[in-house]
Design a protein around this motif. Structure first.
Motif, PDB file in Angstrom:
ATOM      1  N   LYS A  69      20.734 -25.021   0.841  1.00 14.63           N
ATOM      2  CA  LYS A  69      21.366 -24.274  -0.237  1.00 14.63           C
ATOM      3  C   LYS A  69      22.072 -23.127   0.626  1.00 14.63           C
ATOM      4  O   LYS A  69      21.370 -22.064   0.992  1.00 14.63           O
ATOM      5  N   PRO A  70      23.535 -23.133   0.617  1.00 15.74           N
ATOM      6  CA  PRO A  70      24.156 -21.926   1.624  1.00 15.74           C
ATOM      7  C   PRO A  70      23.564 -20.739   1.179  1.00 15.74           C
ATOM      8  O   PRO A  70      23.962 -19.811   2.009  1.00 15.74           O
ATOM      9  N   LEU A  71      23.154 -20.331   0.007  1.00 10.63           N
ATOM     10  CA  LEU A  71      23.079 -18.789  -0.380  1.00 10.63           C
ATOM     11  C   LEU A  71      21.759 -18.549  -0.732  1.00 10.63           C
ATOM     12  O   LEU A  71      21.269 -17.735  -1.075  1.00 10.63           O
ATOM     13  N   MET A  72      20.906 -19.486  -0.109  1.00  9.35           N
ATOM     14  CA  MET A  72      19.444 -19.368  -0.225  1.00  9.35           C
ATOM     15  C   MET A  72      18.996 -17.964   0.576  1.00  9.35           C
ATOM     16  O   MET A  72      19.291 -17.721   1.674  1.00  9.35           O
ATOM     17  N   GLY A  73      18.404 -17.141  -0.001  1.00 10.98           N
ATOM     18  CA  GLY A  73      17.823 -16.017   0.357  1.00 10.98           C
ATOM     19  C   GLY A  73      18.913 -14.912   0.132  1.00 10.98           C
ATOM     20  O   GLY A  73      18.682 -13.802   0.307  1.00 10.98           O
ATOM     21  N   TRP A  74      20.141 -15.205  -0.558  1.00  8.75           N
ATOM     22  CA  TRP A  74      21.127 -14.110  -0.748  1.00  8.75           C
ATOM     23  C   TRP A  74      21.145 -13.992  -2.236  1.00  8.75           C
ATOM     24  O   TRP A  74      21.114 -15.045  -2.997  1.00  8.75           O
ATOM     25  N   LYS A  75      21.437 -12.775  -2.940  1.00  9.68           N
ATOM     26  CA  LYS A  75      22.011 -12.699  -4.312  1.00  9.68           C
ATOM     27  C   LYS A  75      23.259 -11.979  -4.176  1.00  9.68           C
ATOM     28  O   LYS A  75      23.413 -10.917  -3.599  1.00  9.68           O
ATOM     29  N   VAL A  76      24.058 -12.614  -4.887  1.00  9.37           N
ATOM     30  CA  VAL A  76      25.461 -12.155  -4.934  1.00  9.37           C
ATOM     31  C   VAL A  76      25.855 -11.434  -6.420  1.00  9.37           C
ATOM     32  O   VAL A  76      25.116 -12.074  -7.654  1.00  9.37           O
ATOM     33  N   GLU A  77      25.923 -10.288  -6.534  1.00  7.54           N
ATOM     34  CA  GLU A  77      26.274  -9.431  -7.751  1.00  7.54           C
ATOM     35  C   GLU A  77      27.522  -9.136  -7.789  1.00  7.54           C
ATOM     36  O   GLU A  77      28.115  -8.311  -7.005  1.00  7.54           O
ATOM     37  N   VAL A  88      31.953 -20.151  -0.246  1.00  7.99           N
ATOM     38  CA  VAL A  88      31.283 -21.025   1.143  1.00  7.99           C
ATOM     39  C   VAL A  88      32.188 -21.831   1.648  1.00  7.99           C
ATOM     40  O   VAL A  88      32.603 -22.908   0.908  1.00  7.99           O
ATOM     41  N   LEU A  89      32.610 -21.742   2.710  1.00  7.33           N
ATOM     42  CA  LEU A  89      33.623 -22.630   3.278  1.00  7.33           C
ATOM     43  C   LEU A  89      33.002 -23.186   4.591  1.00  7.33           C
ATOM     44  O   LEU A  89      31.914 -22.688   5.076  1.00  7.33           O
ATOM     45  N   ASN A  90      33.537 -24.498   4.856  1.00  4.08           N
ATOM     46  CA  ASN A  90      33.036 -25.281   5.953  1.00  4.08           C
ATOM     47  C   ASN A  90      34.085 -25.672   6.838  1.00  4.08           C
ATOM     48  O   ASN A  90      34.864 -26.169   6.504  1.00  4.08           O
ATOM     49  N   ARG A  91      33.730 -25.308   8.226  1.00  2.53           N
ATOM     50  CA  ARG A  91      34.971 -25.775   9.340  1.00  2.53           C
ATOM     51  C   ARG A  91      34.129 -26.843  10.272  1.00  2.53           C
ATOM     52  O   ARG A  91      34.349 -26.610  11.263  1.00  2.53           O
ATOM     53  N   LYS A  92      33.486 -27.860   9.498  1.00  2.24           N
ATOM     54  CA  LYS A  92      32.674 -28.594  10.527  1.00  2.24           C
ATOM     55  C   LYS A  92      33.514 -29.302  11.423  1.00  2.24           C
ATOM     56  O   LYS A  92      32.938 -29.419  12.796  1.00  2.24           O
ATOM     57  N   GLU A  93      34.682 -29.610  11.496  1.00  2.72           N
ATOM     58  CA  GLU A  93      35.617 -30.143  12.527  1.00  2.72           C
ATOM     59  C   GLU A  93      35.770 -29.299  13.640  1.00  2.72           C
ATOM     60  O   GLU A  93      35.668 -29.685  14.765  1.00  2.72           O
ATOM     61  N   ARG A 100      29.497 -23.272   8.495  1.00  5.00           N
ATOM     62  CA  ARG A 100      29.544 -22.558   7.150  1.00  5.00           C
ATOM     63  C   ARG A 100      29.735 -21.076   7.413  1.00  5.00           C
ATOM     64  O   ARG A 100      29.191 -20.447   8.321  1.00  5.00           O
ATOM     65  N   PHE A 101      30.694 -20.486   6.586  1.00 10.21           N
ATOM     66  CA  PHE A 101      30.994 -19.048   6.529  1.00 10.21           C
ATOM     67  C   PHE A 101      31.307 -18.404   5.083  1.00 10.21           C
ATOM     68  O   PHE A 101      31.588 -19.427   4.200  1.00 10.21           O
ATOM     69  N   LEU A 102      30.991 -17.386   4.937  1.00  2.42           N
ATOM     70  CA  LEU A 102      31.341 -16.844   3.652  1.00  2.42           C
ATOM     71  C   LEU A 102      32.885 -16.264   3.551  1.00  2.42           C
ATOM     72  O   LEU A 102      33.130 -15.411   4.364  1.00  2.42           O
ATOM     73  N   ARG A 103      33.575 -16.354   2.572  1.00  5.45           N
ATOM     74  CA  ARG A 103      34.829 -15.552   2.280  1.00  5.45           C
ATOM     75  C   ARG A 103      34.619 -14.762   1.021  1.00  5.45           C
ATOM     76  O   ARG A 103      34.457 -15.378  -0.007  1.00  5.45           O
ATOM     77  N   VAL A 104      34.923 -13.596   1.327  1.00  5.43           N
ATOM     78  CA  VAL A 104      34.720 -12.708  -0.061  1.00  5.43           C
ATOM     79  C   VAL A 104      36.040 -11.844  -0.096  1.00  5.43           C
ATOM     80  O   VAL A 104      36.467 -11.130   0.736  1.00  5.43           O
ATOM     81  N   ALA A 105      36.570 -11.824  -1.417  1.00  5.38           N
ATOM     82  CA  ALA A 105      37.451 -11.254  -1.824  1.00  5.38           C
ATOM     83  C   ALA A 105      37.088  -9.706  -2.492  1.00  5.38           C
ATOM     84  O   ALA A 105      36.336  -9.568  -3.251  1.00  5.38           O
ATOM     85  N   ALA A 106      37.408  -8.851  -1.791  1.00  3.75           N
ATOM     86  CA  ALA A 106      37.158  -7.564  -2.269  1.00  3.75           C
ATOM     87  C   ALA A 106      37.458  -7.070  -3.511  1.00  3.75           C
ATOM     88  O   ALA A 106      38.676  -7.717  -3.821  1.00  3.75           O
ATOM     89  N   PRO A 107      36.802  -6.145  -4.319  1.00  3.95           N
ATOM     90  CA  PRO A 107      37.224  -6.146  -5.587  1.00  3.95           C
ATOM     91  C   PRO A 107      38.325  -4.860  -6.055  1.00  3.95           C
ATOM     92  O   PRO A 107      38.247  -4.441  -6.985  1.00  3.95           O
ATOM     93  N   ILE A 201      37.756 -10.880   3.490  1.00  3.98           N
ATOM     94  CA  ILE A 201      37.324 -11.040   4.611  1.00  3.98           C
ATOM     95  C   ILE A 201      36.233 -12.138   4.743  1.00  3.98           C
ATOM     96  O   ILE A 201      35.682 -12.464   3.795  1.00  3.98           O
ATOM     97  N   ASP A 202      36.091 -12.551   6.007  1.00  7.51           N
ATOM     98  CA  ASP A 202      35.249 -13.778   6.218  1.00  7.51           C
ATOM     99  C   ASP A 202      34.348 -13.295   6.991  1.00  7.51           C
ATOM    100  O   ASP A 202      34.219 -12.691   7.804  1.00  7.51           O
ATOM    101  N   LEU A 203      32.874 -13.812   6.553  1.00  4.02           N
ATOM    102  CA  LEU A 203      31.743 -12.989   7.112  1.00  4.02           C
ATOM    103  C   LEU A 203      30.702 -14.236   7.716  1.00  4.02           C
ATOM    104  O   LEU A 203      30.490 -15.583   7.146  1.00  4.02           O
ATOM    105  N   ASP A 204      29.964 -14.105   8.712  1.00  2.87           N
ATOM    106  CA  ASP A 204      29.351 -14.984   9.193  1.00  2.87           C
ATOM    107  C   ASP A 204      28.405 -14.276  10.239  1.00  2.87           C
ATOM    108  O   ASP A 204      28.346 -13.182  10.661  1.00  2.87           O
TER     109      ASP A 204
END
Length: 655
Positions: A69-77, A88-93, A100-107, A201-204
């Motif tokens: 579960k990619p966001l296990m341990g995290w709470k998004v509010e 959650v994006l995946n760049r497996k290739e 996996r990494f997180l893409r966040v659009a600032a508010p 911003i992409d976060l990892d």
């Protein structure tokens, strides 16, 4: 009638009354074996949150979003909620190790409207006035994003904070970090990251480490846990397991090559203890390999221990899937073993030696031995081991190989392997025994009749399991006392058993799957069990040569409920005598020392004792059962030593 009464009184006094003195004859001038420097070591396995959430000091759980579960341990509010603001994006290739990494659009101008909060490993242990290193990998086209980082205590009060404005990276991944200080101690803290400004911003690899890691290494190990090992002065460290070496199936086996190199390139793996015990389910238990093979070797070097890695032999856990690699396809597994020796010992010009050097250790680690397989058994194991042994010995003739004797210390499986491995002239047979206390008392003579030459024994995993309320078995004083008694027989037979290690090593008070264990921790505190102190006393007082100790011309292994062994510590010019009294009353022994001209008039007595066999140590009372050291006076040709009830006694006297 009078005669019967006299016999009754004698028997009563012998069993319940004041004990008559016993005489231990110690032939100090006739040593029978050299005590190996590796005699007492430690066995590390990532069980009970031993690595992630334990000795590996990372405080962020699921830092790279690679759990099932990619966001296990995290709470998004979010307030207000915006669909797609966190993806959650995946760049497996492009990156199979860390896809996996997180893409966040600032508010935008909605300050505080989007945050990510990490719960840590059963919370985060935070210490007042300590610095913390926050870091992350990121990529962004915009320079208009700000991150506010806060530590929250259990009541949601801020106890530390920092702010960052990551510069634009033109879409390239960069690392940014900042150090800040905590102003309060908290066992159950959380980390909150608020995203402000405009842009995406992409976060990892979001990470938080305390500054007080072992030796101050950034991204290193929890110092108090390593210190407990260093204090034991172990002769070796066996790693990384244990059952995790085998895996539920071969896809989940431990692969050392995936645990070295840059942290962000190490491929996460589910921990088999995630699902092994339904009664102690741990769905958030994964291996990030921040503690990988390089760190294991480094740890062994730090504490002066020989490294003892265990590798998969092409067999998964036989209790779970029993999956096998066909013999014709075993070469890659054997090559892994050969490459590991080169990684540890090879010159910086070699392929794997260069990788070690690039990680910061150009000097070799001087690896001398390796285990092939863990708790594997049957003829299929023997035929695979034989191929490993042939290849390793051909390239490294003096290298030592440790082989499995299966899961039990007796029975048909054990007999097949014990016979087969000795026929192969394997260097060490790894015996495991998790048994009730009585087994340890009854087996103090186990190794007396083993052959003195040829294949040696490695007591690789053992622990006394007292009866208790399932599933938890306590590290009580009875368990520790039984192991102390058993180890007199191990020490007496140092010509047979050259290595021994209790198992498992670490356990988190809120994240354990298996008990009993040697050392327990929570997020801030640590304590050694009575078993820990038994192991430590043996390790610190192993001496250099075994000398015979007898009573009535027999080894002392249960007579009058006593167990004993003796060694010389030649550099210190001392005789070290270990005595276990398993009766609920005091006993007395006299020491008849042969082969020495004289002894000092005083000796050091280290005693581990408790009147309650169910007694334990705890976070709140860590030294309820702990060694006490005194000086005792010795007089006469056969000095007397008094043994407290239920006690492990260690006497050091100069000669």
């Amino acid at each position: 009638m009078k005669q019967k009464l006299q016999i009754f009184i004698f028997l009563f006094l012998a069993h319940y009354g004041i004990a008559q003195d016993k005489t231990f004859v110690i032939r100090a001038g006739a040593p029978v074996a050299v005590v190996p420097s590796t005699m007492y070591g430690v066995f590390f396995e990532d069980i009970n949150m031993g690595a992630d959430g334990g000795i590996y000091a990372e405080l962020v759980k699921n830092r790279s979003f690679e759990f099932f579960k990619p966001l296990m341990g995290w709470k998004v509010e979010q307030n207000p909620f915006r669909e797609g603001a966190v993806l959650v994006l995946n760049r497996k290739e492009q990156n199979t190790a860390n896809p996996r990494f997180l893409r966040v659009a600032a508010p935008g101008n909605q300050q505080g409207a989007l945050s990510l909060t990490n719960e840590g490993f059963r919370g985060m242990g935070i210490k007042k006035d300590l610095h913390y290193d926050f870091s992350f990998m990121y990529a962004t086209q915009s320079s208009g994003i700000k991150l506010s980082v806060t530590l929250l205590n259990a009541k949601d009060r801020v106890i530390g904070s920092a702010a960052l404005a990551p510069p634009a990276t033109a879409g390239q991944w960069k690392k940014q970090e900042i150090r800040f200080i905590a102003n309060e101690t908290e066992e159950k803290a959380r980390l909150k990251i608020s995203v402000e400004g405009s842009g995406t911003i992409d976060l990892d690899m979001i990470s938080l480490f305390p500054e007080d890691t072992w030796k101050g290494r950034k991204g290193g190990m929890r110092a108090d846990m390593v210190q407990m090992l260093a204090d034991m002065k172990p002769g070796f460290i066996r790693f990384p397991g244990g059952c995790i070496v085998e895996g539920f199936d071969l896809s989940q086996r431990y692969q050392w090559k995936k645990t070295i190199g840059p942290i962000e390139e190490r491929q996460l793996l589910i921990n088999r203890w995630n699902f092994e015990f339904p009664h102690r389910s741990a769905p958030d238990y994964f291996q990030t390999f921040g503690l990988g093979f390089f760190e294991y070797f480094q740890l062994a070097a730090d504490v002066g221990a020989e490294p003892l890695p265990i590798l998969n032999c092409g067999m998964a856990c036989q209790f779970n899937s029993a999956e096998l690699v066909p013999l014709a396809e075993l070469d890659p597994y054997i090559q892994d073993a050969l490459d590991l020796i080169e990684f540890a010992n090879g010159p910086v010009t070699s392929t794997w030696g260069k990788i070690r050097a690039n990680m910061g250790h150009p000097e070799p680690f001087h690896l001398k031995m390796m285990g092939v397989g863990n708790e594997n058994w049957g003829p299929q194991y023997l035929e695979r081991l034989q191929l490993f042994q042939k290849a390793i010995k051909a390239k490294y003739p003096g290298f030592k190989i440790i082989a499995s004797s299966g899961t039990d210390p007796d029975g048909s499986r054990f007999d097949l392997l014990n016979k087969g491995l000795r026929a192969l002239n394997t260097d060490f047979i790894d015996e495991h025994y998790y048994r009730p206390p009585q087994w340890f008392f009854s087996n103090a003579k186990r190794y007396d009749q083993y052959p003195r030459s040829g294949t040696k024994v490695f007591a690789g995993e053992y622990a006394s399991h007292p009866a208790g309320v399932a599933p938890e078995k306590k590290n009580n004083w009875l368990a520790a006392l039984s192991v102390a008694a058993f180890l007199t027989g191990v020490e007496r037979n140092a010509a047979v058993v050259e290595m021994a290690s209790y198992a498992p090593l670490f356990a988190h008070t809120e994240g354990w799957q298996w008990s009993p264990d040697l050392i327990w921790v929570n997020n801030l505190k640590i304590f050694g069990t009575p078993d820990y102190y038994v192991q430590k006393l043996y390790a610190l007082n192993k001496g250099t040569k075994v000398v015979p100790l007898t009573m009535n011309n027999e080894v002392v292994a249960g007579q009058d409920s006593l167990y004993a062994s003796a060694v010389l510590d030649e550099p210190a010019h001392e005789i070290v005598i270990k005595i276990v009294n398993t009766l609920p009353r005091e006993q007395s022994v006299r020491l008849q020392l042969q082969g020495v001209k004289k002894i000092a008039s005083a000796a050091k007595l280290i005693r581990l004792q408790h009147d309650d066999l169910n007694g334990v140590n705890s976070i709140g009372n860590p030294r309820n059962i702990a060694p006490q050291e005194t000086v005792i006076r010795l007089s006469g040709k056969q000095p007397q030593v008094r043994l407290a009830p239920y006690s492990f006694n260690l006497v050091r006297l100069r000669y």
